[in-house]
Design a protein around this motif. Structure first.
Motif, mmCIF file in Angstrom:
data_model
loop_
_atom_site.group_PDB
_atom_site.id
_atom_site.type_symbol
_atom_site.label_atom_id
_atom_site.label_comp_id
_atom_site.label_asym_id
_atom_site.label_seq_id
_atom_site.Cartn_x
_atom_site.Cartn_y
_atom_site.Cartn_z
ATOM 1 N N LEU A 4 9.206 2.752 0.094
ATOM 2 C CA LEU A 4 8.309 1.707 -0.393
ATOM 3 C C LEU A 4 7.355 1.298 0.716
ATOM 4 C CD1 LEU A 4 10.907 -0.537 -2.262
ATOM 5 C CD2 LEU A 4 9.444 1.234 -3.217
ATOM 6 N N VAL A 5 6.072 1.252 0.396
ATOM 7 C CA VAL A 5 5.054 0.869 1.362
ATOM 8 C C VAL A 5 4.253 -0.292 0.776
ATOM 9 C CG1 VAL A 5 3.024 1.579 2.654
ATOM 10 C CG2 VAL A 5 4.923 3.184 2.308
ATOM 11 N N GLN A 6 4.222 -1.380 1.509
ATOM 12 C CA GLN A 6 3.562 -2.589 1.038
ATOM 13 C C GLN A 6 2.136 -2.687 1.549
ATOM 14 O OE1 GLN A 6 7.626 -5.032 1.829
ATOM 15 N NE2 GLN A 6 5.812 -6.292 1.435
ATOM 16 N N SER A 7 1.316 -3.390 0.770
ATOM 17 C CA SER A 7 -0.043 -3.708 1.180
ATOM 18 C C SER A 7 -0.412 -5.062 0.587
ATOM 19 C CB SER A 7 -1.026 -2.628 0.741
ATOM 20 O OG SER A 7 -1.012 -2.475 -0.669
ATOM 21 N N GLY A 8 -1.480 -5.615 1.096
ATOM 22 C CA GLY A 8 -1.892 -6.947 0.685
ATOM 23 C C GLY A 8 -1.416 -7.970 1.697
ATOM 24 N N GLY A 9 -1.435 -9.199 1.343
ATOM 25 C CA GLY A 9 -1.047 -10.256 2.255
ATOM 26 C C GLY A 9 -2.214 -10.685 3.127
ATOM 27 N N GLY A 10 -1.911 -11.570 4.058
ATOM 28 C CA GLY A 10 -2.941 -12.066 4.958
ATOM 29 C C GLY A 10 -2.979 -13.579 4.987
ATOM 30 N N LEU A 11 -4.126 -14.087 5.387
ATOM 31 C CA LEU A 11 -4.327 -15.534 5.518
ATOM 32 C C LEU A 11 -5.119 -16.055 4.320
ATOM 33 C CD1 LEU A 11 -4.279 -18.196 7.177
ATOM 34 C CD2 LEU A 11 -6.388 -17.388 8.282
ATOM 35 N N VAL A 12 -4.648 -17.133 3.726
ATOM 36 C CA VAL A 12 -5.332 -17.719 2.579
ATOM 37 C C VAL A 12 -5.237 -19.233 2.670
ATOM 38 C CG1 VAL A 12 -3.266 -17.624 1.117
ATOM 39 C CG2 VAL A 12 -5.536 -17.629 0.056
ATOM 40 N N GLN A 13 -6.229 -19.909 2.144
ATOM 41 C CA GLN A 13 -6.222 -21.371 2.149
ATOM 42 C C GLN A 13 -5.322 -21.896 1.029
ATOM 43 O OE1 GLN A 13 -10.290 -22.702 1.892
ATOM 44 N NE2 GLN A 13 -10.616 -22.462 4.092
ATOM 45 N N PRO A 14 -4.802 -23.092 1.185
ATOM 46 C CA PRO A 14 -4.008 -23.697 0.104
ATOM 47 C C PRO A 14 -4.781 -23.695 -1.204
ATOM 48 C CG PRO A 14 -3.784 -24.973 2.098
ATOM 49 C CD PRO A 14 -4.838 -23.944 2.392
ATOM 50 N N GLY A 15 -4.091 -23.362 -2.263
ATOM 51 C CA GLY A 15 -4.719 -23.253 -3.568
ATOM 52 C C GLY A 15 -5.270 -21.879 -3.871
ATOM 53 N N GLY A 16 -5.287 -21.015 -2.888
ATOM 54 C CA GLY A 16 -5.824 -19.674 -3.063
ATOM 55 C C GLY A 16 -4.830 -18.710 -3.677
ATOM 56 N N SER A 17 -5.279 -17.470 -3.821
ATOM 57 C CA SER A 17 -4.464 -16.427 -4.455
ATOM 58 C C SER A 17 -4.436 -15.173 -3.589
ATOM 59 C CB SER A 17 -5.039 -16.073 -5.832
ATOM 60 O OG SER A 17 -5.020 -17.175 -6.709
ATOM 61 N N LEU A 18 -3.360 -14.433 -3.750
ATOM 62 C CA LEU A 18 -3.218 -13.128 -3.114
ATOM 63 C C LEU A 18 -2.427 -12.229 -4.046
ATOM 64 C CD1 LEU A 18 -2.188 -13.901 0.593
ATOM 65 C CD2 LEU A 18 -4.322 -12.847 -0.155
ATOM 66 N N ARG A 19 -2.645 -10.926 -3.899
ATOM 67 C CA ARG A 19 -1.822 -9.963 -4.617
ATOM 68 C C ARG A 19 -1.191 -8.997 -3.628
ATOM 69 N NH1 ARG A 19 -3.253 -5.467 -9.276
ATOM 70 N NH2 ARG A 19 -4.112 -4.349 -7.472
ATOM 71 N N LEU A 20 0.104 -8.883 -3.718
ATOM 72 C CA LEU A 20 0.840 -7.921 -2.921
ATOM 73 C C LEU A 20 1.122 -6.680 -3.758
ATOM 74 C CD1 LEU A 20 3.471 -10.238 -1.197
ATOM 75 C CD2 LEU A 20 1.135 -9.721 -0.490
ATOM 76 N N SER A 21 1.050 -5.541 -3.107
ATOM 77 C CA SER A 21 1.374 -4.274 -3.764
ATOM 78 C C SER A 21 2.502 -3.591 -3.017
ATOM 79 C CB SER A 21 0.152 -3.353 -3.796
ATOM 80 O OG SER A 21 -0.917 -3.929 -4.510
ATOM 81 N N CYS A 22 3.260 -2.817 -3.749
ATOM 82 C CA CYS A 22 4.396 -2.093 -3.190
ATOM 83 C C CYS A 22 4.407 -0.716 -3.833
ATOM 84 C CB CYS A 22 5.678 -2.864 -3.477
ATOM 85 S SG CYS A 22 7.204 -2.046 -2.969
ATOM 86 N N SER A 23 3.938 0.266 -3.104
ATOM 87 C CA SER A 23 3.787 1.611 -3.642
ATOM 88 C C SER A 23 4.972 2.474 -3.254
ATOM 89 C CB SER A 23 2.494 2.233 -3.124
ATOM 90 O OG SER A 23 1.370 1.496 -3.557
ATOM 91 N N ALA A 24 5.437 3.243 -4.221
ATOM 92 C CA ALA A 24 6.597 4.089 -3.994
ATOM 93 C C ALA A 24 6.189 5.533 -3.765
ATOM 94 C CB ALA A 24 7.542 3.996 -5.182
ATOM 95 N N SER A 25 6.953 6.191 -2.939
ATOM 96 C CA SER A 25 6.790 7.626 -2.747
ATOM 97 C C SER A 25 8.168 8.240 -2.607
ATOM 98 C CB SER A 25 5.948 7.920 -1.510
ATOM 99 O OG SER A 25 6.574 7.433 -0.343
ATOM 100 N N GLY A 26 8.226 9.542 -2.821
ATOM 101 C CA GLY A 26 9.492 10.242 -2.691
ATOM 102 C C GLY A 26 10.325 10.250 -3.949
ATOM 103 N N SER A 27 10.062 9.293 -4.814
ATOM 104 C CA SER A 27 10.807 9.195 -6.070
ATOM 105 C C SER A 27 10.051 8.264 -7.000
ATOM 106 C CB SER A 27 12.209 8.644 -5.817
ATOM 107 O OG SER A 27 12.913 8.483 -7.032
ATOM 108 N N THR A 28 10.324 8.357 -8.269
ATOM 109 C CA THR A 28 9.730 7.441 -9.221
ATOM 110 C C THR A 28 10.477 6.111 -9.219
ATOM 111 O OG1 THR A 28 9.264 7.097 -11.569
ATOM 112 C CG2 THR A 28 11.178 8.443 -11.025
#
Length: 129
Positions: A4-28
Motif C-alpha cells: 500500500l502506498v499513500q498519497s495526499g495529506g499536507g497542511l490545511v487551514q481549519p475548516g478545509g478539506s483534504l483527500r488521502l489516497s491509498c494505492s495497492a500494488s502486488g495484489s488486488t
C-alpha cells in the motif's frame, strides 16, 4: 504480496478539506477490509474509519463522523479518505491498512490494528491557521 502506498495529506487551514489516497500494488484489494488509522503526537494509533470487503458497509468513529468519507475503487485498486471541515484535533499521521478477515470488526465499528496485515507508509496531515 500486497503493498500500500499513500498519497495526499499536507497542511490545511481549519475548516478545509483534504483527500488521502491509498494505492495497492502486488495484489488486488478485492476481498480485503480496508481501514484508516491515525496517530497524533503523543497519542496511540487509533482506527477512525473502515469499509468492508464488498464495500457495503462503512464505519466511522464519532470524532470524524459526518466529516470524513471512506470509499474504495476496486478497479483502480485504491482506497480514499475524503476529509472535510478539518480541525486542529485532526492533526496526525494517517495510515491506510488492509485486513483479510476483519469485516466483522468493521461492522462493529472496531479497529483491532493487529488484524490488519498490510499498512501504508503513513502521511502527515496538519490542520493549522
Amino acid at each position: 504480496q500486497l503493498r500500500l502506498v499513500q498519497s495526499g495529506g499536507g497542511l490545511v487551514q481549519p475548516g478545509g478539506s483534504l483527500r488521502l489516497s491509498c494505492s495497492a500494488s502486488g495484489s488486488t484489494l478485492t476481498g480485503y477490509t480496508l481501514g484508516w488509522f491515525r496517530q497524533a503526537p503523543g497519542k496511540e494509533r487509533e482506527g477512525i474509519s473502515c469499509i468492508t470487503s464488498n464495500g457495503g458497509q462503512t464505519s466511522f468513529v464519532d470524532s470524524v463522523k459526518a466529516r470524513f468519507m471512506i470509499t474504495r475503487d476496486n478497479v483502480a485498486n485504491t482506497l480514499y479518505l475524503q476529509m472535510n471541515n478539518l480541525n486542529p484535533d485532526d492533526t496526525a499521521v494517517y495510515f491506510c491498512a488492509a485486513a483479510q478477515f476483519a469485516d466483522v470488526w468493521c461492522y462493529a465499528n472496531k479497529y483491532p490494528a493487529s488484524d490488519y496485515e498490510t499498512w501504508g507508509q503513513g502521511t502527515q496531515v496538519t490542520v493549522s491557521s
